[in-house]
Write a protein that holds these residues in place. Structure first.
Motif, PDB file in Angstrom:
ATOM      1  N   LEU A 207       1.018  -1.211  -0.042  1.00 17.55           N
ATOM      2  CA  LEU A 207       0.076   0.048   0.022  1.00 17.55           C
ATOM      3  C   LEU A 207       0.913   1.311   0.182  1.00 17.55           C
ATOM      4  N   ALA A 208       2.049   1.000   0.444  1.00 13.85           N
ATOM      5  CA  ALA A 208       3.017   2.366   0.677  1.00 13.85           C
ATOM      6  C   ALA A 208       3.806   2.492  -0.576  1.00 13.85           C
ATOM      7  N   GLY A 209       3.694   1.330  -1.582  1.00 13.52           N
ATOM      8  CA  GLY A 209       4.799   1.459  -2.656  1.00 13.52           C
ATOM      9  C   GLY A 209       6.049   1.066  -2.301  1.00 13.52           C
ATOM     10  N   LYS A 210       6.263   0.204  -1.195  1.00 16.20           N
ATOM     11  CA  LYS A 210       7.949  -0.104  -0.665  1.00 16.20           C
ATOM     12  C   LYS A 210       7.849  -1.459  -1.237  1.00 16.20           C
ATOM     13  N   PRO A 211       9.328  -1.804  -0.970  1.00 17.78           N
ATOM     14  CA  PRO A 211       9.459  -3.262  -1.678  1.00 17.78           C
ATOM     15  C   PRO A 211       8.963  -4.262  -0.789  1.00 17.78           C
ATOM     16  N   LEU A 212       8.568  -5.307  -1.471  1.00 21.03           N
ATOM     17  CA  LEU A 212       7.862  -6.516  -0.761  1.00 21.03           C
ATOM     18  C   LEU A 212       9.018  -7.644  -0.425  1.00 21.03           C
ATOM     19  N   PRO A 213       9.688  -7.593   0.772  1.00 15.88           N
ATOM     20  CA  PRO A 213      11.084  -8.465   0.750  1.00 15.88           C
ATOM     21  C   PRO A 213      10.683  -9.838   0.991  1.00 15.88           C
ATOM     22  N   ILE A 214      11.221 -10.647   0.094  1.00 16.19           N
ATOM     23  CA  ILE A 214      11.046 -12.372  -0.060  1.00 16.19           C
ATOM     24  C   ILE A 214      12.378 -12.947   0.486  1.00 16.19           C
ATOM     25  N   TYR A 215      12.223 -13.748   1.451  1.00 18.02           N
ATOM     26  CA  TYR A 215      13.575 -14.344   1.775  1.00 18.02           C
ATOM     27  C   TYR A 215      13.906 -15.667   0.722  1.00 18.02           C
ATOM     28  N   GLY A 216      15.259 -15.553   0.489  1.00 21.12           N
ATOM     29  CA  GLY A 216      15.701 -16.506  -0.373  1.00 21.12           C
ATOM     30  C   GLY A 216      15.101 -16.581  -1.807  1.00 21.12           C
ATOM     31  N   ASP A 274      -3.198   0.527  -7.827  1.00 20.12           N
ATOM     32  CA  ASP A 274      -2.050   1.475  -7.617  1.00 20.12           C
ATOM     33  C   ASP A 274      -1.719   1.927  -8.998  1.00 20.12           C
ATOM     34  N   PRO A 275      -1.899   3.204  -9.357  1.00 20.08           N
ATOM     35  CA  PRO A 275      -1.902   4.014 -10.753  1.00 20.08           C
ATOM     36  C   PRO A 275      -0.222   3.510 -11.174  1.00 20.08           C
ATOM     37  N   ALA A 276       0.413   3.182 -10.159  1.00 14.53           N
ATOM     38  CA  ALA A 276       2.038   2.942 -10.746  1.00 14.53           C
ATOM     39  C   ALA A 276       2.139   1.524 -11.410  1.00 14.53           C
ATOM     40  N   ARG A 281       5.164  -5.767  -8.930  1.00 10.32           N
ATOM     41  CA  ARG A 281       6.227  -5.141  -9.305  1.00 10.32           C
ATOM     42  C   ARG A 281       7.277  -4.703  -8.211  1.00 10.32           C
ATOM     43  N   LEU A 282       6.616  -4.940  -6.704  1.00  8.48           N
ATOM     44  CA  LEU A 282       7.404  -4.348  -5.862  1.00  8.48           C
ATOM     45  C   LEU A 282       8.435  -5.536  -5.117  1.00  8.48           C
ATOM     46  N   ILE A 283       7.925  -6.795  -5.604  1.00 11.82           N
ATOM     47  CA  ILE A 283       8.509  -7.976  -5.081  1.00 11.82           C
ATOM     48  C   ILE A 283      10.058  -8.246  -5.177  1.00 11.82           C
ATOM     49  N   THR A 284      10.999  -8.144  -3.993  1.00  9.61           N
ATOM     50  CA  THR A 284      12.238  -7.865  -4.064  1.00  9.61           C
ATOM     51  C   THR A 284      12.903  -9.185  -3.136  1.00  9.61           C
ATOM     52  N   TYR A 285      13.593  -9.951  -3.638  1.00 10.52           N
ATOM     53  CA  TYR A 285      14.310 -10.999  -3.010  1.00 10.52           C
ATOM     54  C   TYR A 285      15.491 -10.688  -2.262  1.00 10.52           C
ATOM     55  N   VAL A 286      15.542 -10.886  -1.160  1.00 10.78           N
ATOM     56  CA  VAL A 286      16.639 -10.672  -0.078  1.00 10.78           C
ATOM     57  C   VAL A 286      17.159 -11.759   0.701  1.00 10.78           C
ATOM     58  N   ALA A 347      16.916  -2.462  10.858  1.00 16.03           N
ATOM     59  CA  ALA A 347      17.770  -3.264  11.133  1.00 16.03           C
ATOM     60  C   ALA A 347      17.586  -4.821  10.670  1.00 16.03           C
ATOM     61  N   ASN A 348      16.639  -5.286  10.459  1.00 15.08           N
ATOM     62  CA  ASN A 348      16.441  -6.691   9.983  1.00 15.08           C
ATOM     63  C   ASN A 348      16.780  -6.922   8.650  1.00 15.08           C
ATOM     64  N   TYR A 349      16.088  -5.764   7.841  1.00 12.43           N
ATOM     65  CA  TYR A 349      16.027  -5.876   6.314  1.00 12.43           C
ATOM     66  C   TYR A 349      17.238  -5.221   5.621  1.00 12.43           C
ATOM     67  N   ALA A 350      17.771  -4.128   6.227  1.00 10.76           N
ATOM     68  CA  ALA A 350      18.808  -3.480   5.507  1.00 10.76           C
ATOM     69  C   ALA A 350      20.029  -4.237   5.022  1.00 10.76           C
ATOM     70  N   ALA A 351      20.443  -5.094   6.020  1.00 15.48           N
ATOM     71  CA  ALA A 351      21.539  -6.069   5.674  1.00 15.48           C
ATOM     72  C   ALA A 351      21.353  -7.131   4.932  1.00 15.48           C
ATOM     73  N   ARG A 352      20.038  -7.170   4.279  1.00 18.33           N
ATOM     74  CA  ARG A 352      19.647  -8.303   3.152  1.00 18.33           C
ATOM     75  C   ARG A 352      19.434  -7.703   2.005  1.00 18.33           C
ATOM     76  N   GLY A 353      19.498  -6.387   1.776  1.00 19.11           N
ATOM     77  CA  GLY A 353      19.622  -5.929   0.403  1.00 19.11           C
ATOM     78  C   GLY A 353      18.224  -5.218   0.284  1.00 19.11           C
ATOM     79  N   ALA A 354      17.325  -4.982   1.357  1.00 15.85           N
ATOM     80  CA  ALA A 354      16.045  -4.331   1.010  1.00 15.85           C
ATOM     81  C   ALA A 354      15.896  -3.430   2.260  1.00 15.85           C
TER      82      ALA A 354
END
Length: 356
Positions: A207-216, A274-276, A281-286, A347-354
């Motif tokens: 809803l905020a247009g932010k990455p959706l972090p997916i482990y592995g 989402d108009p964007a 499109r927001l799925i991000t593998y971490v 702290a949890n996700y920054a080190a994982r690339g998202a």
């Protein structure tokens, strides 16, 4: 009257609300109000004389003893626990204290209280311990689902602390005769879930247009249980479960994490486009988390066979209700996303690339 521990958290609050809606029996609700305990979860029962809230710690033996003597509950339903695997990796001490020491404190207080009861009150008393399928470890792709007889093989500080608490509950029954019941549930989802867990995190970030972090690779498989179904199962176990027994509670919904996320994205595309562009499109593998169990699956035939319980919700119906609830309760989401929550997510996700 029953005493519920952790009744301001996700599952505990849903249980309290369901209990008061279904029964005319009061609840004493004990919660320490840590980061995941939220009085807003209980806003609909504020002023209800059947709900007595006590702010306190399950490790406080004097408080537990006083509550038991003053309120004289016929049962204790024990939800209170640290429950997030990632947090247990970063800070295991809190999990040992709450999940192991806290359960021990409750068991000892319950044993003393139960031992002083007479006649029908003593015979009717129950201690119901709510646990997790994570105590059983990880399954291979072709392994049968977890049955209640599966050996414990916990792989995270969280699951190890819950396994320890399960063992304590079993031992207090076999050593002291305490009338206990244990439930081991699969992954819950639904209203009021703190948005560090997969489903509410994905909804909030999308809803905020932010990455959706997916482990592995996103192919870790879980069984998903709608929280309302879990509450109904606990009521059945409390009412009719055999003393000393464990009941696995599952949703019969095994799905890889990536399919969960894609399902949420499709629902949001339908309900809040989402108009964007599409939310996928927001799925991000971490980077995966250490010791990430590959698959959980629950064999819930025992509770169906003995108590007649089956989940009422399919995943399709439950996840639609869940997404709709979060869309309708954005103020609740905003209030729980405090500075402390933001610091944890970073702290949890920054080190994982998202950075959700």
């Amino acid at each position: 009257m029953i005493l519920v521990t952790g009744g301001a958290g996700f599952i505990g609050a849903n249980f309290v609300l369901d209990w008061l809606a279904a029964a005319n029996e009061p609840v004493v609700n004990l919660d320490a109000l840590t980061y995941a305990g939220n009085m807003e979860n209980l806003a609909s029962v504020q002023g209800d004389g059947r709900h007595v809230f006590v702010h306190g710690d399950i490790c406080d033996r004097a408080l537990i003893d006083r509550l038991l003597v003053e309120q004289r509950p016929r049962a204790i339903v024990h939800f209170a626990a640290e429950s997030h695997v990632d947090r247990s990796i970063h800070g295991p001490a809190a999990f040992v204290r709450t999940n192991v020491e806290g359960t021990f404190t409750l068991l000892e207080a319950a044993r003393a209280y139960w031992g002083a009861l007479d006649g029908e009150a003593r015979a009717a008393f129950r201690f119901l311990h709510v646990s997790t399928d994570e105590v059983y470890g990880s399954l291979g792709p072709q392994d049968p689902p977890f049955a209640e007889t599966k050996a414990f093989e916990p792989n995270s500080p969280y699951s190890a602390s819950k396994a320890a608490s399960d063992h304590l509950v079993r031992a207090w029954h076999h050593t002291y005769g305490l009338p206990v019941l244990t439930t081991n549930c699969s992954n819950n989802y639904g209203p009021y879930q703190f948005p560090e867990k997969l489903i509410p995190l994905v909804i909030a970030n999308a809803l905020a247009g932010k990455p959706l972090p997916i482990y592995g690779d996103g192919m870790n498989v879980r069984d998903w249980l709608y929280v309302g179904d879990h509450c109904a199962a606990i009521r059945e176990v409390l009412a009719r479960g055999r003393l000393g027994e464990t009941y696995n509670v599952g949703g019969w919904n095994e799905m890889p994490n990536i399919d969960i996320v894609r399902t949420i994205c499709a629902l949001l595309d339908e309900l809040r486009p989402d108009p964007a562009g599409p939310h996928e499109r927001l799925i991000t593998y971490v980077q995966d988390r250490p010791g990430h169990d590959r698959r959980y699956a629950i064999d819930a035939r025992k509770i169906e066979r003995e108590l007649g319980w089956r989940p009422a919700e399919t995943f399709a119906s439950g996840i639609r209700k869940t997404v709709a609830w979060y869309l309708a309760n954005q103020d609740w989401v905003g209030h729980v996303q405090s500075g402390a929550y933001r610091e944890w997510i970073d702290a949890n996700y920054a080190a994982r690339g998202a950075r959700p």
